[in-house]
Design a protein around this motif. Structure first.
Motif, short mmCIF file in Angstrom:
data_model
loop_
_atom_site.label_atom_id
_atom_site.label_comp_id
_atom_site.label_asym_id
_atom_site.label_seq_id
_atom_site.Cartn_x
_atom_site.Cartn_y
_atom_site.Cartn_z
N TYR A 61 59.80 20.97 -3.32
CA TYR A 61 58.88 22.06 -2.99
C TYR A 61 59.58 23.14 -2.17
CZ TYR A 61 55.13 18.80 -4.23
OH TYR A 61 54.29 17.92 -4.89
N TYR A 90 52.11 29.40 1.34
CA TYR A 90 52.52 29.39 -0.06
C TYR A 90 53.38 28.16 -0.32
CZ TYR A 90 51.20 34.31 0.19
OH TYR A 90 50.51 35.48 0.37
N ALA A 142 55.47 26.25 -3.53
CA ALA A 142 55.95 26.33 -4.91
C ALA A 142 56.60 25.01 -5.28
CB ALA A 142 56.95 27.47 -5.07
N ASP A 143 56.37 24.57 -6.50
CA ASP A 143 57.02 23.38 -7.05
C ASP A 143 58.28 23.85 -7.77
OD1 ASP A 143 57.88 21.24 -8.61
OD2 ASP A 143 55.85 20.56 -9.05
N PHE A 185 53.09 27.69 -8.38
CA PHE A 185 52.90 27.93 -6.95
C PHE A 185 51.41 28.03 -6.65
CE2 PHE A 185 53.13 32.10 -8.89
CZ PHE A 185 52.10 32.79 -8.29
N GLY A 239 46.75 30.50 -7.48
CA GLY A 239 48.12 30.14 -7.81
C GLY A 239 48.54 30.71 -9.14
N LYS A 289 52.29 30.76 -12.04
CA LYS A 289 53.56 30.19 -12.49
C LYS A 289 54.65 31.25 -12.34
CE LYS A 289 55.59 27.33 -16.01
NZ LYS A 289 55.29 26.37 -17.03
N ALA A 290 55.70 30.90 -11.61
CA ALA A 290 56.79 31.84 -11.36
C ALA A 290 57.91 31.70 -12.39
CB ALA A 290 57.36 31.62 -9.96
#
Length: 189
Positions: A118, A142, A144-145, A151, A178, A180-181
């Motif tokens: 993370y 925040y 994020a995985d 995220f 959330g 997706k990055a």
């Protein structure tokens, strides 16, 4: 003649050393009298300065974030359990008066074939449209995985007056939104 050369060498060395000292002194005076870059801007009186920080290890991340104009919180994320917690101190007593918790695996499911990884960061916001009793904290957390690129943002309700009186606040953290990055899928090799 030999004696003259020795004296000449010492004389030249002395002159060179004197010249270097003179140039160094002149440079120091010029530097000291020149206006410093920081003197061109001064921080306004009464305006609080706030900074956030974050760090992590293989199994845990921590960060700090501004909760309101008087206190900040310590945010912890345990990679093994997925527990996200925020701890807030009373600014007068230095004792914990706030504890907020959630589990990020609800919004960021863990791929059982991969070790959880993370990223954790905090940000400030000024939420609008909330009563003083239901107002979220001025801190957004925040998470994020790093495996999936997903995220999510979290906050928690914060009653500013309760902290200054020493009343303990403890509620679940609230998931906000959330996304997706990362737009590609990583394959395990």
């Amino acid at each position: 003649m030999k004696r003259f050369r020795g004296r000449s060498a010492w004389l030249l060395a002395g002159l060179a050393l004197g010249l270097l000292a003179g140039v160094g002194s002149a440079a120091a005076i010029m530097f000291a009298t020149r206006p410093a870059a920081s003197s061109q801007f001064s921080w306004p009186q009464g305006v609080p300065l706030s900074a956030s920080t974050a760090t992590s290890s293989e199994t845990m991340a921590i960060a700090t974030g501004r909760v309101d104009d008087q206190v900040e919180g310590l945010v912890t994320l345990d990679f093994i359990t997925g527990d996200l917690q925020t701890f807030v101190m009373n600014p007068r007593t230095g004792k914990l008066v706030g504890w907020f918790k959630t589990n990020v695996t609800t919004q960021l499911p863990v791929d059982k074939s991969k070790k959880p990884a993370y990223l954790l960061s905090t940000g400030s916001w000024e939420p609008v449209g909330f009563s003083s009793q239901q107002r979220p904290a001025g801190c957004v957390v925040y998470v994020a995985d790093a495996n999936t690129g997903m995220f999510y943002a979290y906050t928690f309700p914060w009653i500013k007056g309760a902290a200054s009186t020493g009343i303990t606040q403890s509620t679940p953290m609230l998931p906000l939104d959330g996304g997706k990055a990362r737009n590609i899928t990583l394959r395990a090799e």
